[in-house]
Design a protein around this motif. Structure first.
Motif, PDB file in Angstrom:
ATOM      1  N   THR A 118       0.861  -1.180   0.000  1.00  0.00           N
ATOM      2  CA  THR A 118       0.000   0.000   0.000  1.00  0.00           C
ATOM      3  C   THR A 118       0.896   1.229   0.000  1.00  0.00           C
ATOM      4  O   THR A 118       1.794   1.361   0.834  1.00  0.00           O
ATOM      5  N   ILE A 119       0.634   2.108  -0.954  1.00  0.00           N
ATOM      6  CA  ILE A 119       1.469   3.280  -1.176  1.00  0.00           C
ATOM      7  C   ILE A 119       0.562   4.500  -1.266  1.00  0.00           C
ATOM      8  O   ILE A 119      -0.542   4.420  -1.817  1.00  0.00           O
ATOM      9  N   TYR A 120       1.022   5.607  -0.737  1.00  0.00           N
ATOM     10  CA  TYR A 120       0.278   6.863  -0.821  1.00  0.00           C
ATOM     11  C   TYR A 120       1.103   7.842  -1.648  1.00  0.00           C
ATOM     12  O   TYR A 120       2.305   7.996  -1.419  1.00  0.00           O
ATOM     13  N   ILE A 121       0.430   8.458  -2.608  1.00  0.00           N
ATOM     14  CA  ILE A 121       1.095   9.417  -3.487  1.00  0.00           C
ATOM     15  C   ILE A 121       0.360  10.753  -3.443  1.00  0.00           C
ATOM     16  O   ILE A 121      -0.830  10.811  -3.147  1.00  0.00           O
ATOM     17  N   ALA A 122       1.097  11.811  -3.729  1.00  0.00           N
ATOM     18  CA  ALA A 122       0.529  13.155  -3.850  1.00  0.00           C
ATOM     19  C   ALA A 122       0.620  13.570  -5.307  1.00  0.00           C
ATOM     20  O   ALA A 122       1.576  13.224  -6.011  1.00  0.00           O
ATOM     21  N   ILE A 134      -2.642   3.721  -3.497  1.00  0.00           N
ATOM     22  CA  ILE A 134      -2.471   2.749  -4.565  1.00  0.00           C
ATOM     23  C   ILE A 134      -1.881   1.473  -3.977  1.00  0.00           C
ATOM     24  O   ILE A 134      -1.357   1.476  -2.859  1.00  0.00           O
ATOM     25  N   GLU A 135      -1.959   0.416  -4.741  1.00  0.00           N
ATOM     26  CA  GLU A 135      -1.264  -0.830  -4.418  1.00  0.00           C
ATOM     27  C   GLU A 135      -0.386  -1.163  -5.600  1.00  0.00           C
ATOM     28  O   GLU A 135      -0.789  -0.959  -6.754  1.00  0.00           O
ATOM     29  N   SER A 136       0.817  -1.648  -5.313  1.00  0.00           N
ATOM     30  CA  SER A 136       1.732  -1.967  -6.396  1.00  0.00           C
ATOM     31  C   SER A 136       2.676  -3.091  -5.976  1.00  0.00           C
ATOM     32  O   SER A 136       3.039  -3.204  -4.806  1.00  0.00           O
ATOM     33  N   THR A 137       3.048  -3.878  -6.961  1.00  0.00           N
ATOM     34  CA  THR A 137       4.055  -4.913  -6.749  1.00  0.00           C
ATOM     35  C   THR A 137       5.446  -4.396  -7.124  1.00  0.00           C
ATOM     36  O   THR A 137       6.434  -5.099  -6.934  1.00  0.00           O
ATOM     37  N   LEU A 138       5.529  -3.165  -7.636  1.00  0.00           N
ATOM     38  CA  LEU A 138       6.812  -2.588  -8.031  1.00  0.00           C
ATOM     39  C   LEU A 138       7.624  -2.179  -6.810  1.00  0.00           C
ATOM     40  O   LEU A 138       7.066  -1.771  -5.787  1.00  0.00           O
TER      41      LEU A 138
END
Length: 165
Positions: A4-8, A62-66
């Motif tokens: 789980t990632i948070y972006i602006a 967002i969710e990412s496998t990167l």
């Protein structure tokens, strides 16, 4: 496994709303990445370089496998594809995308620092983040207290309300 990632996201050139929508659309198409939720849009004053228009700011979960660096590379590709030019520090831009938080990860590299090093003092980042952030604590500090302590807290105005899940 995805993180789980948070972006602006921010934009102050051209059709600001469309720039943010286009960025979210492209991020959602990055392999191994999906948009989980999107904040409302907020209009804010510029910071740093002041001779420019007002920004629209948003945040997304967002969710990412990167890996963090691979995700950064892909987000910078989205910025370039949408016309981002880096010629004035904190200057006008069609789109700006920053990784704020990446799971519980902490890293400090020349090209990427997580958690984002200045987010705790920027209401234009924290207010949209609050819309989508599940935990509400950043580095052990309540997000509402951080917002209250920001010098720019009164400059963040709701532009369009529609938090999406």
């Amino acid at each position: 496994m995805s993180d789980t990632i948070y972006i602006a996201l921010g934009s102050n050139m051209g059709n600001r709303e469309k720039n943010i929508e286009a960025a979210i659309d492209r991020i959602g198409k990055v392999e191994g990445t999906r948009i989980v939720s999107m904040s409302s849009l907020y209009e804010t004053e510029p910071v740093g370089y002041l001779d420019q228009g007002r920004f629209l700011n948003a945040a997304a979960r967002i969710e990412s496998t990167l890996s963090p660096l691979d995700l950064l590379k892909r987000l910078q590709e989205v910025e370039r594809d949408l016309g981002r030019v880096r010629d004035i520090q904190w200057g006008p831009r069609t789109i700006d995308i920053d990784i704020l938080l990446y799971g519980d990860l902490e890293m400090d590299l020349p090209e990427l620092t997580i958690p984002h090093p200045r987010m705790e003092v920027r209401a234009f980042v924290l207010v949209p983040l609050k819309d989508v952030y599940e935990i509400k604590l950043i580095n052990g500090k309540d997000i509402n207290v951080l917002i209250d302590n920001c010098d720019d807290r009164n400059d963040v105005k709701l532009y369009r309300c529609e938090v999406s899940e």
